[in-house]
Design a protein around this motif. Sequence first.
Motif, mmCIF file in Angstrom:
data_model
loop_
_atom_site.group_PDB
_atom_site.id
_atom_site.type_symbol
_atom_site.label_atom_id
_atom_site.label_comp_id
_atom_site.label_asym_id
_atom_site.label_seq_id
_atom_site.Cartn_x
_atom_site.Cartn_y
_atom_site.Cartn_z
ATOM 1 N N LEU A 31 28.096 90.886 97.386
ATOM 2 C CA LEU A 31 28.619 89.525 97.243
ATOM 3 C C LEU A 31 27.508 88.518 96.961
ATOM 4 N N TRP A 39 36.941 98.292 96.346
ATOM 5 C CA TRP A 39 36.234 97.014 96.273
ATOM 6 C C TRP A 39 34.909 97.138 95.534
ATOM 7 N N ARG A 40 34.289 98.313 95.592
ATOM 8 C CA ARG A 40 33.024 98.492 94.881
ATOM 9 C C ARG A 40 33.246 98.386 93.368
ATOM 10 N N PRO A 58 35.468 85.907 95.851
ATOM 11 C CA PRO A 58 35.262 87.243 95.272
ATOM 12 C C PRO A 58 35.523 88.365 96.265
ATOM 13 N N ALA A 59 35.233 88.121 97.539
ATOM 14 C CA ALA A 59 35.485 89.150 98.548
ATOM 15 C C ALA A 59 36.963 89.471 98.628
ATOM 16 N N LEU A 101 34.052 94.674 92.464
ATOM 17 C CA LEU A 101 32.871 93.815 92.406
ATOM 18 C C LEU A 101 32.011 94.134 91.184
ATOM 19 N N LEU A 116 26.533 88.483 93.393
ATOM 20 C CA LEU A 116 27.462 87.687 92.592
ATOM 21 C C LEU A 116 27.241 86.188 92.782
ATOM 22 N N ALA A 123 38.243 91.244 95.538
ATOM 23 C CA ALA A 123 37.854 92.651 95.493
ATOM 24 C C ALA A 123 38.665 93.489 96.469
#
Length: 280
Positions: free
Chosen positions: A102, A44-45, A34-35, A48, A105, A38
């Motif tokens: 993260l 990226w905010r 996921p990092a 996510l 998630l 994103a």
Amino acid sequence: MSSSPLNPLNSAGTTSELPEIDWRAPWFSAVAAPAQAALAGDDWRGALSSLAANAGLVSGQGRALRFVAQDELPAGVAYEAFIASTGGVPTRRNLHDFFNALIWLTFPGGKAALNARQSSAIAADGVQSTRGATRDAATLFDENAVVFACSDGALGAALRAFDWQTLFVARRADWGRACEVQPFGHALLEKLVTPYKSVTAHAWIVDVPQTYFEWPDARRREWLDAQIAPTLASACLTTRDFSPLPVLGIPGWWPANDDPAFYRDVAVFRSGRRERARAD
């Protein structure tokens, strides 16, 4: 090893001050996908937040989760209370808050349980300079915990007893088939961007069935999340419920620990309170 850099720019083209990260490091295995997804774009905010929405994640009060700018937190409103009541997680464009998102998630049940607990305490007692033992333990879990999943009680006992020779040397082959570690604390992951030998997590031991180690990684984390969430929501917690664990001692996590001499560094692999008491 080569590094996969974090995108240094946000959507406005300003520096977000996020360093390069090697996502192949074993402690990032749960969050790497996921990092990197994103970070493929400029925001990226927002990315996510989309992942959280797609997964149906919620706050401690059941509000749809999203990651919002820090300035959306009103003055005088407690951080945890705001998350619980609105679903918005104030997220600065820095490494600490990136990892916090993260972990939401990765362990959504555990994070929501902690949020519910902290926000309820704030509602009952207000924001106090002294949180009390239970809230201190909850904060410690949130910031620096790893879940030590174990199907053999002797390994958990070795961890509790600071018996590093048993845990890391004599029982080395049992890592990955009778025990493993899953990072939870976002501050811990932040420290591990630039790892050093004395990085120490607070391990929370969870008994697992032997079949656990046959499951895919995602199913393991989902199962652990379901196990820890009720405890984090309501059980009496103290900081003494954790066991210190120098994480670079975990087999496979750091090349130098292939040499048993690595564990003779008593400044890192300490004997523990009980051993010191007997010596006195």
